[in-house]
Design an enzyme around this catalytic site. Sequence first.
Site, PDB file in Angstrom:
ATOM      1  N   GLY A  11       0.841  -1.204   0.000  1.00 57.52           N
ATOM      2  CA  GLY A  11       0.000   0.000   0.000  1.00 57.52           C
ATOM      3  C   GLY A  11       0.869   1.244   0.000  1.00 57.52           C
ATOM      4  O   GLY A  11       0.487   2.292   0.535  1.00 57.52           O
ATOM      5  N   ARG A  92     -12.641   1.198   4.169  1.00 58.56           N
ATOM      6  CA  ARG A  92     -14.104   1.082   4.260  1.00 58.56           C
ATOM      7  C   ARG A  92     -14.735   2.276   3.561  1.00 58.56           C
ATOM      8  O   ARG A  92     -14.383   3.421   3.844  1.00 58.56           O
ATOM      9  CB  ARG A  92     -14.478   1.072   5.737  1.00 58.56           C
ATOM     10  CG  ARG A  92     -15.882   0.683   5.998  1.00 58.56           C
ATOM     11  CD  ARG A  92     -15.908   0.019   7.344  1.00 58.56           C
ATOM     12  NE  ARG A  92     -16.966   0.472   8.176  1.00 58.56           N
ATOM     13  CZ  ARG A  92     -17.039   0.185   9.466  1.00 58.56           C
ATOM     14  NH1 ARG A  92     -16.089  -0.488  10.052  1.00 58.56           N
ATOM     15  NH2 ARG A  92     -18.057   0.595  10.173  1.00 58.56           N
ATOM     16  N   ASN A 131      -6.914  -2.704   7.690  1.00 55.90           N
ATOM     17  CA  ASN A 131      -8.049  -3.197   8.494  1.00 55.90           C
ATOM     18  C   ASN A 131      -8.889  -4.259   7.803  1.00 55.90           C
ATOM     19  O   ASN A 131      -8.942  -4.273   6.579  1.00 55.90           O
ATOM     20  CB  ASN A 131      -8.954  -2.005   8.842  1.00 55.90           C
ATOM     21  CG  ASN A 131      -8.414  -1.271  10.044  1.00 55.90           C
ATOM     22  OD1 ASN A 131      -7.905  -1.858  10.970  1.00 55.90           O
ATOM     23  ND2 ASN A 131      -8.523   0.058  10.000  1.00 55.90           N
ATOM     24  N   ASP A 159      -4.004   3.180  18.938  1.00 56.08           N
ATOM     25  CA  ASP A 159      -4.940   3.277  20.068  1.00 56.08           C
ATOM     26  C   ASP A 159      -4.168   3.629  21.342  1.00 56.08           C
ATOM     27  O   ASP A 159      -4.629   4.439  22.149  1.00 56.08           O
ATOM     28  CB  ASP A 159      -5.683   1.955  20.240  1.00 56.08           C
ATOM     29  CG  ASP A 159      -6.337   1.515  18.948  1.00 56.08           C
ATOM     30  OD1 ASP A 159      -7.425   2.002  18.637  1.00 56.08           O
ATOM     31  OD2 ASP A 159      -5.742   0.703  18.210  1.00 56.08           O
ATOM     32  N   ARG A 162      -3.197   7.254  21.168  1.00 61.49           N
ATOM     33  CA  ARG A 162      -4.380   8.103  21.390  1.00 61.49           C
ATOM     34  C   ARG A 162      -4.724   8.147  22.881  1.00 61.49           C
ATOM     35  O   ARG A 162      -5.060   9.207  23.425  1.00 61.49           O
ATOM     36  CB  ARG A 162      -5.573   7.539  20.602  1.00 61.49           C
ATOM     37  CG  ARG A 162      -5.472   7.778  19.104  1.00 61.49           C
ATOM     38  CD  ARG A 162      -6.501   6.948  18.348  1.00 61.49           C
ATOM     39  NE  ARG A 162      -6.536   7.312  16.933  1.00 61.49           N
ATOM     40  CZ  ARG A 162      -7.151   6.603  16.002  1.00 61.49           C
ATOM     41  NH1 ARG A 162      -7.788   5.478  16.315  1.00 61.49           N
ATOM     42  NH2 ARG A 162      -7.152   7.008  14.751  1.00 61.49           N
ATOM     43  N   HIS A 187      -8.400  -3.973  17.354  1.00 63.36           N
ATOM     44  CA  HIS A 187      -8.337  -2.592  16.862  1.00 63.36           C
ATOM     45  C   HIS A 187      -9.713  -2.253  16.279  1.00 63.36           C
ATOM     46  O   HIS A 187      -9.931  -2.274  15.071  1.00 63.36           O
ATOM     47  CB  HIS A 187      -7.239  -2.420  15.807  1.00 63.36           C
ATOM     48  CG  HIS A 187      -7.323  -1.076  15.130  1.00 63.36           C
ATOM     49  ND1 HIS A 187      -7.119   0.103  15.806  1.00 63.36           N
ATOM     50  CD2 HIS A 187      -7.638  -0.722  13.862  1.00 63.36           C
ATOM     51  CE1 HIS A 187      -7.287   1.121  14.977  1.00 63.36           C
ATOM     52  NE2 HIS A 187      -7.615   0.640  13.788  1.00 63.36           N
TER      53      HIS A 187
HETATM   54  P1  NAX Z   1      -5.365   4.299   1.091  1.00 61.07           P
HETATM   55  O1  NAX Z   1      -6.594   3.837   0.375  1.00 61.07           O
HETATM   56  O2  NAX Z   1      -4.926   5.714   0.976  1.00 61.07           O
HETATM   57  O3  NAX Z   1      -4.132   3.409   0.603  1.00 61.07           O
HETATM   58  C1  NAX Z   1      -4.197   2.030   0.516  1.00 61.07           C
HETATM   59  C2  NAX Z   1      -3.230   1.630  -0.577  1.00 61.07           C
HETATM   60  O4  NAX Z   1      -3.150   0.211  -0.565  1.00 61.07           O
HETATM   61  C3  NAX Z   1      -3.700   2.055  -1.982  1.00 61.07           C
HETATM   62  O5  NAX Z   1      -2.647   2.726  -2.639  1.00 61.07           O
HETATM   63  C4  NAX Z   1      -4.044   0.725  -2.651  1.00 61.07           C
HETATM   64  O6  NAX Z   1      -3.767   0.734  -4.043  1.00 61.07           O
HETATM   65  C5  NAX Z   1      -3.124  -0.216  -1.903  1.00 61.07           C
HETATM   66  N1  NAX Z   1      -3.539  -1.619  -1.905  1.00 61.07           N
HETATM   67  C6  NAX Z   1      -4.797  -2.119  -1.864  1.00 61.07           C
HETATM   68  N2  NAX Z   1      -4.751  -3.449  -1.920  1.00 61.07           N
HETATM   69  C7  NAX Z   1      -3.449  -3.795  -1.971  1.00 61.07           C
HETATM   70  C8  NAX Z   1      -2.764  -5.045  -2.057  1.00 61.07           C
HETATM   71  N3  NAX Z   1      -3.439  -6.204  -2.125  1.00 61.07           N
HETATM   72  N4  NAX Z   1      -1.404  -5.045  -2.109  1.00 61.07           N
HETATM   73  C9  NAX Z   1      -0.715  -3.883  -2.076  1.00 61.07           C
HETATM   74  N5  NAX Z   1      -1.310  -2.654  -2.015  1.00 61.07           N
HETATM   75  C10 NAX Z   1      -2.663  -2.634  -1.963  1.00 61.07           C
HETATM   76  O7  NAX Z   1      -5.548   3.853   2.613  1.00 61.07           O
HETATM   77  P2  NAX Z   1      -4.702   4.311   3.875  1.00 61.07           P
HETATM   78  O8  NAX Z   1      -5.316   5.528   4.461  1.00 61.07           O
HETATM   79  O9  NAX Z   1      -3.255   4.322   3.534  1.00 61.07           O
HETATM   80  O10 NAX Z   1      -5.039   3.097   4.891  1.00 61.07           O
HETATM   81  C11 NAX Z   1      -4.523   1.799   4.669  1.00 61.07           C
HETATM   82  C12 NAX Z   1      -5.152   0.809   5.627  1.00 61.07           C
HETATM   83  O11 NAX Z   1      -4.852   1.148   6.975  1.00 61.07           O
HETATM   84  C13 NAX Z   1      -6.686   0.758   5.543  1.00 61.07           C
HETATM   85  O12 NAX Z   1      -7.076  -0.599   5.583  1.00 61.07           O
HETATM   86  C14 NAX Z   1      -7.105   1.463   6.823  1.00 61.07           C
HETATM   87  O13 NAX Z   1      -8.389   1.035   7.262  1.00 61.07           O
HETATM   88  C15 NAX Z   1      -6.010   1.017   7.769  1.00 61.07           C
HETATM   89  N6  NAX Z   1      -5.844   1.762   9.021  1.00 61.07           N
HETATM   90  C16 NAX Z   1      -5.447   1.076  10.120  1.00 61.07           C
HETATM   91  C17 NAX Z   1      -5.229   1.687  11.330  1.00 61.07           C
HETATM   92  C18 NAX Z   1      -4.787   0.904  12.536  1.00 61.07           C
HETATM   93  O14 NAX Z   1      -4.634   1.511  13.612  1.00 61.07           O
HETATM   94  N7  NAX Z   1      -4.558  -0.424  12.466  1.00 61.07           N
HETATM   95  C19 NAX Z   1      -5.451   3.144  11.504  1.00 61.07           C
HETATM   96  C20 NAX Z   1      -5.442   3.894  10.225  1.00 61.07           C
HETATM   97  C21 NAX Z   1      -6.101   3.205   9.064  1.00 61.07           C
HETATM   98  O15 NAX Z   1      -7.492   3.370   9.171  1.00 61.07           O
END
Ligand code: NAX
Length: 328
Positions: A11, A92, A131, A159, A162, A187
Amino acid sequence: MNAPIRVAVTGAAGNIGYALLFRLASGGCYGPDQPIRLQLVEIPPGMKALEGVVMELLDGAFPLLHAIDIYDNPTDGFAGANQAFLVGARPRSAGMERADLIKANGPIFVGQGKALNDVAADDIRALVVGNPANTNALIALANAPDLPKDRIHAMTRLDENRAKAQLAVRAGVTPGDVTNMGIWGNHSSTMYPDFVHAKINGKPATEVITDHGWLRGDFIKTVATRGGAIIAARGASSAASAASAAIDHMASWWHGTAAGDWASMSVYSDGSHYGIPAGIVHSVPVTVKDQAISVVQGLAHDDFAKAKLKATADDLLSERVAIEDLLG
Ligand code: NAX
């Protein structure tokens, strides 16, 4: 100067990736004596944006950044990786239920777990951020049978951070004065920030903050709903704070935890601690020494905490039911 380590990030063209990569490149995780080679992984539609990120990383002229390679699949991208940040996942979207998200993202972590198992370095340590992070980590572990179960974690450090920040503001101290802040469970909004064992300048937080109604009520609620509050205010989900927490998690794993303090990490439960069911990835307070994780022992939980722990474990068990077919 040490030999470079290989750090894989999925990502990498996303929002969290954009904040994370520059911290990694500047030495923010592994320190000023540890060069890195970045192995950046995206899905094919993300590759063009990733090329732009690579240009910017090059333009940072970071002395510790020895190489950057990009990949559109984890089998090539995880080859020889020592450290991995599994950030990429589908976020999401409006109207999407958590159950839909679990089903949409689960299969990604089957492939990534297999790739970690088959091509990463023997000392691989991986953190799932995407997530639903805990359940995705469980799927990755189930598909990486040759890895010890403590090598893939999920992130609950955001978390923890925060919670520390909220306690610091309330007590009129700085976040560095708050220690021993354990997050238990998933989480998700069911996680339990354990204020009973937290300390502020070495004293129990419950002695420094005497409004226990606030601790049990608004404190927990603020931490649990912080992600939604940030989306409502910023129009986008937490990115820089999530990246910072990912750095904190991996830095604690790499360098160890400070004497007397601990860190919150979501780790595989074998059923031997605190009545947490076996076979889920559940956040617990841990200490780390020489990259080995030990769950903090002997913390007493009152009935309020016990009910919170049960609710968050039940949450994880119900997520597991939704993806049972991906566990092999
Ligand atoms: P973005 O949508 O900005 O970026 C995600 C990136 O992942 C995109 O560039 C997409 O092309 C890429 N991607 C999707 N599927 C992929 C795969 N199979 N292999 C490689 N790359 C892939 O999201 P972003 O804001 O960067 O968030 C990323 C993830 O973190 C989301 O799932 C989000 O829900 C999660 N989070 C987790 C948190 C935690 O505390 N554990 C907090 C922050 C965030 O919400």
